[in-house]
Design a protein around this motif. Structure first.
Motif, PDB file in Angstrom:
ATOM      1  N   GLU A 153       0.796  -1.222   0.000  1.00  0.00           N
ATOM      2  CA  GLU A 153       0.000   0.000   0.000  1.00  0.00           C
ATOM      3  C   GLU A 153       0.829   1.274   0.000  1.00  0.00           C
ATOM      4  O   GLU A 153       0.473   2.262  -0.618  1.00  0.00           O
ATOM      5  CB  GLU A 153      -0.934   0.007   1.217  1.00  0.00           C
ATOM      6  N   PHE A 154       1.966   1.269   0.719  1.00  0.00           N
ATOM      7  CA  PHE A 154       2.665   2.511   0.906  1.00  0.00           C
ATOM      8  C   PHE A 154       3.789   2.757  -0.099  1.00  0.00           C
ATOM      9  O   PHE A 154       4.612   3.626   0.111  1.00  0.00           O
ATOM     10  CB  PHE A 154       3.191   2.605   2.344  1.00  0.00           C
ATOM     11  N   HIS A 155       3.828   2.000  -1.154  1.00  0.00           N
ATOM     12  CA  HIS A 155       4.763   2.297  -2.237  1.00  0.00           C
ATOM     13  C   HIS A 155       4.284   3.579  -2.912  1.00  0.00           C
ATOM     14  O   HIS A 155       3.123   3.707  -3.261  1.00  0.00           O
ATOM     15  CB  HIS A 155       4.799   1.133  -3.233  1.00  0.00           C
ATOM     16  N   SER A 156       5.165   4.555  -3.092  1.00  0.00           N
ATOM     17  CA  SER A 156       4.745   5.888  -3.547  1.00  0.00           C
ATOM     18  C   SER A 156       4.015   5.866  -4.885  1.00  0.00           C
ATOM     19  O   SER A 156       3.011   6.566  -5.072  1.00  0.00           O
ATOM     20  CB  SER A 156       5.953   6.819  -3.626  1.00  0.00           C
ATOM     21  N   ALA A 166      -9.439   9.338  -1.782  1.00  0.00           N
ATOM     22  CA  ALA A 166      -8.121   9.798  -2.216  1.00  0.00           C
ATOM     23  C   ALA A 166      -7.367  10.442  -1.054  1.00  0.00           C
ATOM     24  O   ALA A 166      -6.186  10.177  -0.834  1.00  0.00           O
ATOM     25  CB  ALA A 166      -8.272  10.796  -3.367  1.00  0.00           C
ATOM     26  N   ARG A 167      -8.082  11.285  -0.290  1.00  0.00           N
ATOM     27  CA  ARG A 167      -7.420  11.964   0.836  1.00  0.00           C
ATOM     28  C   ARG A 167      -7.042  10.972   1.936  1.00  0.00           C
ATOM     29  O   ARG A 167      -6.033  11.138   2.635  1.00  0.00           O
ATOM     30  CB  ARG A 167      -8.336  13.066   1.395  1.00  0.00           C
ATOM     31  N   TRP A 168      -7.858   9.932   2.101  1.00  0.00           N
ATOM     32  CA  TRP A 168      -7.559   8.882   3.084  1.00  0.00           C
ATOM     33  C   TRP A 168      -6.208   8.243   2.770  1.00  0.00           C
ATOM     34  O   TRP A 168      -5.379   8.038   3.657  1.00  0.00           O
ATOM     35  CB  TRP A 168      -8.667   7.839   3.069  1.00  0.00           C
ATOM     36  N   VAL A 169      -5.989   7.932   1.499  1.00  0.00           N
ATOM     37  CA  VAL A 169      -4.710   7.337   1.082  1.00  0.00           C
ATOM     38  C   VAL A 169      -3.578   8.337   1.309  1.00  0.00           C
ATOM     39  O   VAL A 169      -2.511   7.985   1.837  1.00  0.00           O
ATOM     40  CB  VAL A 169      -4.767   6.919  -0.404  1.00  0.00           C
ATOM     41  N   PHE A 170      -3.798   9.589   0.908  1.00  0.00           N
ATOM     42  CA  PHE A 170      -2.765  10.626   1.040  1.00  0.00           C
ATOM     43  C   PHE A 170      -2.348  10.808   2.498  1.00  0.00           C
ATOM     44  O   PHE A 170      -1.159  10.860   2.812  1.00  0.00           O
ATOM     45  CB  PHE A 170      -3.297  11.945   0.469  1.00  0.00           C
ATOM     46  N   ASP A 224       7.453   9.069   2.215  1.00  0.00           N
ATOM     47  CA  ASP A 224       7.044   8.592   0.893  1.00  0.00           C
ATOM     48  C   ASP A 224       6.216   9.623   0.119  1.00  0.00           C
ATOM     49  O   ASP A 224       5.812   9.364  -1.010  1.00  0.00           O
ATOM     50  CB  ASP A 224       6.217   7.307   1.029  1.00  0.00           C
ATOM     51  N   LYS A 225       5.943  10.773   0.754  1.00  0.00           N
ATOM     52  CA  LYS A 225       5.128  11.795   0.082  1.00  0.00           C
ATOM     53  C   LYS A 225       6.016  12.610  -0.862  1.00  0.00           C
ATOM     54  O   LYS A 225       6.403  13.736  -0.577  1.00  0.00           O
ATOM     55  CB  LYS A 225       4.444  12.699   1.108  1.00  0.00           C
ATOM     56  N   HIS A 226       6.294  12.003  -2.011  1.00  0.00           N
ATOM     57  CA  HIS A 226       7.089  12.669  -3.022  1.00  0.00           C
ATOM     58  C   HIS A 226       6.228  13.640  -3.832  1.00  0.00           C
ATOM     59  O   HIS A 226       5.015  13.712  -3.656  1.00  0.00           O
ATOM     60  CB  HIS A 226       7.749  11.638  -3.939  1.00  0.00           C
ATOM     61  N   LEU A 227       6.870  14.359  -4.717  1.00  0.00           N
ATOM     62  CA  LEU A 227       6.219  15.383  -5.527  1.00  0.00           C
ATOM     63  C   LEU A 227       5.005  14.847  -6.268  1.00  0.00           C
ATOM     64  O   LEU A 227       3.951  15.491  -6.329  1.00  0.00           O
ATOM     65  CB  LEU A 227       7.244  15.938  -6.528  1.00  0.00           C
ATOM     66  N   VAL A 228       5.131  13.642  -6.824  1.00  0.00           N
ATOM     67  CA  VAL A 228       4.051  13.048  -7.615  1.00  0.00           C
ATOM     68  C   VAL A 228       2.787  12.865  -6.779  1.00  0.00           C
ATOM     69  O   VAL A 228       1.666  13.073  -7.245  1.00  0.00           O
ATOM     70  CB  VAL A 228       4.494  11.691  -8.211  1.00  0.00           C
TER      71      VAL A 228
END
Length: 458
Positions: free
Chosen positions: A113-116, A135-139, A146-150
């Motif tokens: 799940e947590f792969h960027s 979507a926000r739940w995942v974010f 792991d919160k990269h630019l993408v």
């Protein structure tokens, strides 16, 4: 597939499958895949399956991509992050929230799940399916590391796509503080939020940031700037951005055509379209939708009907539901209601509420009760809970003095428990957005506003 008596190994098979799949020749890729399945000692592995799924997804065959993914699970081949990202992309394109959730469950069970890249694909899928909360739940549950630019870009784009523009801008400001850097995709993702809120000042600030950081020459950013300026009411700035582009794609021309159309400058839309043709750029379905809309809103009947005909005659583009709606609106505004009704009834697919709504609106404009009743009857079936259709038909009756029919429509609304939704408007003052809803007086400066309106009216 065999040369000089040498049997190909798994790498060779995968190379052939991937090459054909990426070039859009999915049928040939499938042929090699099936041959590989028939080998006694070599079977398709995760790379083989992923190549087919990616090929189908990237070439618009999203249902086939999903079928392949489920078949892959049945034969016991475990997917990786690349497989998951591609199959989630397929879910996003077909807006299948149920399948997307199933795949999300698969990810959780398999600890991916947590792969960027997977997280960004999940955010894009939930956003495309209209589930911005998912979507926000995942974010929010993705580790900060792991919160990269993408990932930030995907979440901002998700808010913009779902009309939650205030949240998109808020997250953009948060991103500037916490992420530290932006790219051209960030700029192109947040500008639609400025356009949606008509916040010209914020849009100009982002434009300045793009100039300072060298993003302003990126076509993706330039297209978003044209759209933002047009929707914020500054068509001159939109045209300046357009004129200063060194390269233009079909989106650039289309957005400029749409910009002129929304400002009631239909002749300018037509002029840009002709320049587009002279430049050798082939228009697509969205281009024609914007062009037809511009012709409709400015009464360019002959031009609009000619473009409607040339779509199929010269470019072999099949009109969409939106194109038909624009054509109906075009004929309706000109008072040619019988022709508009015939176009609806001759369509190759079932008309939706948008089409009948355009016809009913034209009937209101020209006080045509007979066609109006027919259109309203269709709308009552398609949208039984939409009060606006009943109100519009009531207005047609009222304009003709048929008060008995007005009362009958109002009684239908009462029995269905329908009420006309209140009007809403907003204005930006000193970089702050003020919203006003009809019948509400919750604004802290309401007394001053009322006093000012009384002075103006008096």
């Amino acid at each position: 597939m065999k040369e000089d008596g040498i049997e190909p190994d798994v790498t060779t098979w995968n190379t052939m499958i991937t090459s054909y799949a990426q070039s859009g020749q999915c049928h040939k890729a499938l042929g090699f895949f099936c041959q590989m399945q028939q080998q006694a000692d070599i079977l398709p592995n995760v790379i083989s399956w992923t190549a087919m799924i990616a090929g189908y997804s990237q070439n618009g065959l999203h249902d086939k991509a999903l079928e392949f993914f489920y078949e892959m699970q049945q034969v016991g081949v475990r997917s990786d992050s690349v497989t998951i990202s591609n199959v989630l992309s397929a879910c996003a394109h077909v807006a299948s929230l149920q399948k997307g959730k199933e795949i999300h469950g698969y990810i959780v069970r398999n600890s991916n799940e947590f792969h960027s890249s997977v997280c960004s694909a999940l955010i894009a899928m939930y956003s495309a399916c209209g589930n911005i909360a998912g979507a926000r739940w995942v974010f929010d549950r993705t580790p900060e590391t792991d919160k990269h630019l993408v990932l930030w870009n995907a979440m901002i784009a998700g808010y913009s796509q779902n009309g939650d523009n205030s949240q998109a801008l808020e997250l953009f400001r948060d991103m500037q503080i916490r992420c530290g850097r932006l790219d051209s995709v960030t700029i192109a993702s947040v500008l639609p939020a400025c356009a949606g809120l008509a916040t010209l000042k914020q849009g100009k600030e982002i434009h300045a940031y793009a100039i300072r950081n060298g993003f302003v020459c990126v076509v993706l950013v330039q297209n978003a700037l044209i759209d933002m300026y047009a929707k914020c009411g500054n068509i001159r700035y939109a045209r300046l951005v357009f004129d200063n582009m060194s390269e233009r794609d079909v989106v650039s021309w289309t957005v400029m055509i749409a910009g002129y159309g929304m400002h009631g400058l239909g002749e300018d839309s037509v002029s840009i379209f002709r320049q587009m043709q002279q430049a050798g750029m082939k228009p697509n379905l969205v281009t024609f939708t914007c062009l037809m809309s511009a012709c409709s809103h400015t009464g360019l009947l002959d031009e609009g009907l000619e473009y409607f005909s040339s779509m199929t005659r010269d470019l072999q583009i099949k009109p969409s539901m939106e194109i038909y709606a624009c054509t109906v609106d075009l004929l309706g505004r000109a008072g040619r209601l019988d022709e508009a009704q015939k176009i609806i009834e001759s369509m190759p697919f079932q008309p939706n509420a948008c089409l009948w709504g355009a016809l009913l609106g034209a009937c209101r404009m020209h006080s045509n009760i007979q066609v109006g009743e027919y259109a309203a009857k269709q709308l009552y079936k398609l949208e039984p809970e939409n009060a606006a259709n009943y109100v519009l038909m009531s207005n047609i009756y009222a304009a003709a003095g048929r008060w008995y029919d007005v009362a009958k429509v109002r009684k239908m609304m009462e029995e269905a428990g329908l009420k006309k939704p209140p009007g809403c408007s907003w204005i930006e003052v000193k970089n702050k957005l003020h919203t006003f809803v009809q019948g509400e007086e919750s604004h802290p400066q309401m007394d001053e506003i009322d006093a000012t309106l009384d002075r103006v009216a008096g």
